[in-house]
Design a protein around this motif. Structure first.
Motif, PDB file in Angstrom:
ATOM      1  N   SER A  62      44.510 -21.397 -26.692  1.00 46.03           N
ATOM      2  CA  SER A  62      43.535 -20.259 -25.814  1.00 46.03           C
ATOM      3  C   SER A  62      42.677 -20.429 -24.662  1.00 46.03           C
ATOM      4  CB  SER A  62      42.771 -19.419 -26.632  1.00 46.03           C
ATOM      5  OG  SER A  62      41.235 -20.274 -27.085  1.00 46.03           O
ATOM      6  N   ASN A  99      45.244 -23.441 -16.859  1.00 42.80           N
ATOM      7  CA  ASN A  99      45.973 -22.442 -16.194  1.00 42.80           C
ATOM      8  C   ASN A  99      46.533 -22.341 -14.754  1.00 42.80           C
ATOM      9  OD1 ASN A  99      43.812 -20.999 -14.781  1.00 42.80           O
ATOM     10  ND2 ASN A  99      43.908 -19.559 -16.313  1.00 42.80           N
ATOM     11  N   ASP A 134      55.457 -21.845 -17.158  1.00 40.13           N
ATOM     12  CA  ASP A 134      55.138 -21.021 -17.318  1.00 40.13           C
ATOM     13  C   ASP A 134      53.438 -20.597 -17.171  1.00 40.13           C
ATOM     14  OD1 ASP A 134      57.812 -19.663 -16.978  1.00 40.13           O
ATOM     15  OD2 ASP A 134      58.334 -19.725 -18.703  1.00 40.13           O
ATOM     16  N   HIS A 135      52.535 -20.914 -17.564  1.00 37.96           N
ATOM     17  CA  HIS A 135      51.399 -20.818 -18.246  1.00 37.96           C
ATOM     18  C   HIS A 135      49.968 -21.556 -16.874  1.00 37.96           C
ATOM     19  CE1 HIS A 135      51.822 -23.808 -20.558  1.00 37.96           C
ATOM     20  NE2 HIS A 135      50.246 -24.367 -20.319  1.00 37.96           N
TER      21      HIS A 135
END
Ligand code: FES
Length: 99
Positions: A2, A6, A34-35
């Motif tokens: 988690s 980012n 993507d993240h």
């Protein structure tokens, strides 16, 4: 995991540029994730230890990053969520590096 990073900020100010920030930024952007957003930024206040990179959230500082180390950083930290201890900036991570 988690708490995957980012955001990666690469200092693009004068001293870090002289120390190779352009190549490090290019190496990071060559493997888009993507993240994770890859951003150049102004001076991170640690001139002379560049290229400096800041990985967020969690606030992980990397110093003297070489373009050839970027793959390790991407695979282990940005994808795997595990900071690369031997590359961390000793000034802010002395305890993280010793364990
Ligand atoms: S020029 Fe990169 S930390 Fe100051």
């Amino acid at each position: 995991m988690s708490n995957l990073p980012n955001c990666v900020k690469v200092c693009h100010n004068r001293t870090c540029k002289k120390q190779g920030a352009d190549q490090v930024l290019a190496a990071l952007k060559a493997t888009p994730l993507d993240h994770v957003s890859i951003e150049s930024c102004g001076c991170l206040g640690q001139c002379g230890n560049g290229p400096m990179i800041l990985v967020l959230p969690g606030i992980f500082w990397y110093s003297h990053v070489k373009p050839q180390e970027v793959t390790k950083l991407i695979e282990q930290h940005l994808i795997g969520g595990e900071p690369v201890k031997k590359m961390l900036y000793l000034r802010f991570h002395s305890q993280d590096k010793s364990n």
